[in-house]
Design a protein around this motif. Structure first.
Motif, mmCIF file in Angstrom:
data_model
loop_
_atom_site.group_PDB
_atom_site.id
_atom_site.type_symbol
_atom_site.label_atom_id
_atom_site.label_comp_id
_atom_site.label_asym_id
_atom_site.label_seq_id
_atom_site.Cartn_x
_atom_site.Cartn_y
_atom_site.Cartn_z
ATOM 1 N N ALA A 182 -8.746 -17.876 -7.615
ATOM 2 C CA ALA A 182 -8.381 -17.089 -6.437
ATOM 3 C C ALA A 182 -7.161 -17.686 -5.744
ATOM 4 N N ARG A 183 -7.146 -19.018 -5.609
ATOM 5 C CA ARG A 183 -6.008 -19.670 -4.955
ATOM 6 C C ARG A 183 -4.717 -19.515 -5.755
ATOM 7 N N ALA A 184 -4.838 -19.393 -7.066
ATOM 8 C CA ALA A 184 -3.645 -19.230 -7.902
ATOM 9 C C ALA A 184 -2.932 -17.907 -7.630
ATOM 10 N N LEU A 185 -3.653 -16.957 -7.032
ATOM 11 C CA LEU A 185 -3.049 -15.660 -6.715
ATOM 12 C C LEU A 185 -2.265 -15.676 -5.409
ATOM 13 N N VAL B 117 1.309 -14.491 -5.080
ATOM 14 C CA VAL B 117 1.503 -13.044 -5.262
ATOM 15 C C VAL B 117 0.842 -12.260 -4.136
ATOM 16 N N ALA B 118 -0.411 -12.606 -3.804
ATOM 17 C CA ALA B 118 -1.191 -11.817 -2.842
ATOM 18 C C ALA B 118 -1.243 -12.428 -1.454
ATOM 19 N N GLY B 119 -0.739 -13.639 -1.287
ATOM 20 C CA GLY B 119 -0.737 -14.257 0.040
ATOM 21 C C GLY B 119 -2.136 -14.576 0.521
ATOM 22 N N ARG B 120 -2.378 -14.317 1.797
ATOM 23 C CA ARG B 120 -3.678 -14.677 2.382
ATOM 24 C C ARG B 120 -4.811 -13.781 1.899
ATOM 25 N N TYR B 121 -4.455 -12.670 1.234
ATOM 26 C CA TYR B 121 -5.489 -11.765 0.725
ATOM 27 C C TYR B 121 -5.889 -12.115 -0.706
ATOM 28 N N LEU C 22 -8.745 -10.220 -2.888
ATOM 29 C CA LEU C 22 -8.335 -9.472 -4.084
ATOM 30 C C LEU C 22 -9.097 -9.953 -5.310
ATOM 31 N N PHE C 23 -9.236 -11.280 -5.445
ATOM 32 C CA PHE C 23 -9.957 -11.829 -6.589
ATOM 33 C C PHE C 23 -11.433 -11.436 -6.543
ATOM 34 N N SER C 24 -12.038 -11.505 -5.362
ATOM 35 C CA SER C 24 -13.457 -11.151 -5.222
ATOM 36 C C SER C 24 -13.709 -9.694 -5.575
ATOM 37 N N VAL C 25 -12.841 -8.809 -5.071
ATOM 38 C CA VAL C 25 -12.991 -7.383 -5.377
ATOM 39 C C VAL C 25 -12.845 -7.143 -6.876
ATOM 40 N N GLY C 26 -11.881 -7.838 -7.488
ATOM 41 C CA GLY C 26 -11.682 -7.689 -8.927
ATOM 42 C C GLY C 26 -12.883 -8.146 -9.736
#
Length: 239
Positions: free
Chosen positions: A90-93, A96-100, A104-108
């Protein structure tokens, strides 16, 4: 098969017939003859469209997988990220996704789970039931196919146990894909043997081009498996 061609059969649907009454031997024979005619008509009218659907689906799925590999490599290796837990992924995103990123990872992950778990559980049940010769089908009542639904329940229980256990999900994903890669060439070779048998496939037997592509693919996978085994034997399992 009946449900696939019933749109070409005149009259009530098969589901309506089954709810209303049981078929006699004569009615069953008449239905089978009608379904055979419908299948012949469907093949004449739609086989090319189905082939296009299959090719398009294969190309799209492989393009999607390739895009995932490239995007993952670009994000992780450009930032020298090591993924050991789901939180690391999740942190690796974040670039790209910033604080979200975590949202984003959880929803995915949740979305992928909702899509994959029922499909995997049902496919496992179909495979086991088919191998054992049990009655199977999601359209059947549990009392009519108890073993089939027991396998589905066991698959869900195993998945739940893995989710709450101390098994590292990242390592589990990694090693499951390694196992998949080791088994894949055997499955491809078996599929080639089965689909190249005119006795089994009839007019739908593999052509020379399909056989050649299948053999090349199986050969490449065998070489990749040998390389993996050699690396593990000389350097050990990755941490």
């Amino acid at each position: 098969m009946l449900y696939l061609v019933e749109e070409f059969v005149q009259g009530e649907t098969l589901a309506a017939h089954l709810k209303a009454k049981r078929f006699s031997f004569r009615q069953s024979a008449e239905l089978i003859a009608e379904v055979a005619d419908a299948l012949d008509y469907a093949h004449q009218q739609g086989i090319s469209r189905r082939n296009v659907d299959i090719v398009a689906g294969m190309l799209w799925s492989n393009l999607t997988a390739f895009s995932i590999i490239v995007a993952t490599g670009a994000i992780l290796y450009s930032h020298h990220s090591a993924i050991k837990t789901a939180a690391d992924a999740a942190r690796a995103l974040e670039p790209v996704a910033g604080r979200y990123a975590e949202v984003l990872f959880s929803v995915g992950v949740i979305g992928a789970g909702l899509l994959a778990i029922p499909v995997l559980a049902a496919s496992a049940a179909f495979g086991v039931a088919g191998l054992a010769g049990w009655r199977r089908g999601l359209g059947r009542h549990a009392r009519n196919a108890p073993q089939f639904y027991v396998v589905i329940g066991l698959a869900f229980l195993v998945a739940m146990e893995l989710a709450v256990s101390s098994v590292n999900p990242i390592k589990a994903l990694f090693y499951s894909q390694v196992l998949d890669g080791l088994i894949a060439p055997v499955l491809v070779i078996l599929m080639l043997i089965l689909t190249s048998s005119r006795k089994l496939m009839g007019d739908f037997v593999n052509g020379l081009t399909t056989k050649a592509i299948g053999c090349v693919a199986a050969g490449v996978m065998v070489l990749a498996d040998v390389a993996v085994v050699y690396q593990v034997a000389t350097k050990g399992l990755p941490g």
